[in-house]
Scaffold this active site. Sequence first.
Site, short mmCIF file in Angstrom:
data_model
loop_
_atom_site.label_atom_id
_atom_site.label_comp_id
_atom_site.label_asym_id
_atom_site.label_seq_id
_atom_site.Cartn_x
_atom_site.Cartn_y
_atom_site.Cartn_z
N TYR A 53 12.57 -1.59 15.61
CA TYR A 53 13.62 -1.29 14.80
C TYR A 53 14.54 -2.53 14.65
CZ TYR A 53 17.26 -0.23 18.19
OH TYR A 53 18.11 -0.46 19.12
N HIS A 87 -3.03 8.14 23.28
CA HIS A 87 -2.16 7.03 23.60
C HIS A 87 -2.75 5.61 22.97
CE1 HIS A 87 -0.80 9.57 26.48
NE2 HIS A 87 0.11 8.80 26.90
N LYS A 142 12.87 -4.98 20.58
CA LYS A 142 13.84 -3.92 20.11
C LYS A 142 12.80 -2.69 19.58
CE LYS A 142 17.96 -3.95 17.11
NZ LYS A 142 19.04 -3.63 18.09
N GLU A 202 22.67 -7.23 30.35
CA GLU A 202 23.33 -7.08 29.03
C GLU A 202 23.99 -5.89 29.07
OE1 GLU A 202 20.65 -6.76 25.65
OE2 GLU A 202 19.25 -5.85 26.82
N LEU A 221 17.71 -8.20 25.05
CA LEU A 221 17.58 -8.44 23.67
C LEU A 221 18.34 -9.79 23.19
CD1 LEU A 221 16.25 -6.94 21.19
CD2 LEU A 221 18.83 -6.54 20.46
#
Length: 289
Positions: free
Chosen positions: A30, A99, A144, A176, A200
């Site tokens: 996303y 999977h 992400k 982070e 990220l």
Amino acid sequence: MIYLNGKWMPIEEACVPVLDRGFIFGDGVYEVIPAYSRKPFRLNRHLNRLQHSLDGIRLKNPFSNEEWKQLLEQVIASNEGEDQYLYLHITRGVAKRDHAFPLNVAPTVFIMSNPLLPPPAELLVSGASAITALDNRWIRCDVKAISLLPNVLLRQLAVDVQSLETILIRDGFLTEGAASNIFIVRNNILLAPPKSHLMLPGITYDVVLELAATHNIKHEVREIAESEVRTADEILLTSSTKEIMPITTLDGKPVGTGQPGKMFAQLHALYQNYKATQMRGHVSDPLQS
Ligand code: PMP
């Protein structure tokens, strides 16, 4: 109005099949893109990061950047509000549960918009509190991915004690926040952890480092030890929806003076100014166009 697989509809009417691999496996990626004055901020950078995430999960990009831009413009136009945050989400599509990647399955593409509200003024004046936790996520945090269970659990630790964010430590070093990037300030130097597979690559993180470079703010990009975080003069949090926020309490103890510091004030002002000039189109940013 939202976009789902080529159709536009009110969000209440949007449905995906239960066998969607996003639902079954969290198999998707996303992006969150702020739009100020109905104009997406740093769009090309977000689309580049989307491509990096898609490459990371071996999923073909369903659209060209030009097609994404047109779709996002339509999403902005079909929603109210000058400032919106655009959420786009791509999964590996609907297939019998297995999977292994399915063959010849169309991805699911979903885009929505929500109002983008600035962080509460009182938090900018008095600062926010954060806690620390061990970073127990996977080691592709540069992707992400929609499978956010570790981030959800880590962030909830902060919410449980009325804090804003959980700051993550892996092997003794800062990575982070559960949903943000983290900078610290020591001896008037802005310190940022280096980009790697453990964090990220934040779009706001890049803006802050660019502003530091162009305004002669002393800064270093290097590994930051947990002990340096605990004894920092300032801690700053960045994200597309929270912009820049001061963290003034860490694990119940004051950060520095316990008040937002000079580095925060300077970077916050520069960020607001940069945002305004970008939106008026006065700054030429080759990556913006
Ligand atoms: N790290 C994580 C884990 C995030 O979820 C986010 C965004 N919410 C960020 C960093 C900040 O990235 P950006 O500045 O691009 O919003």
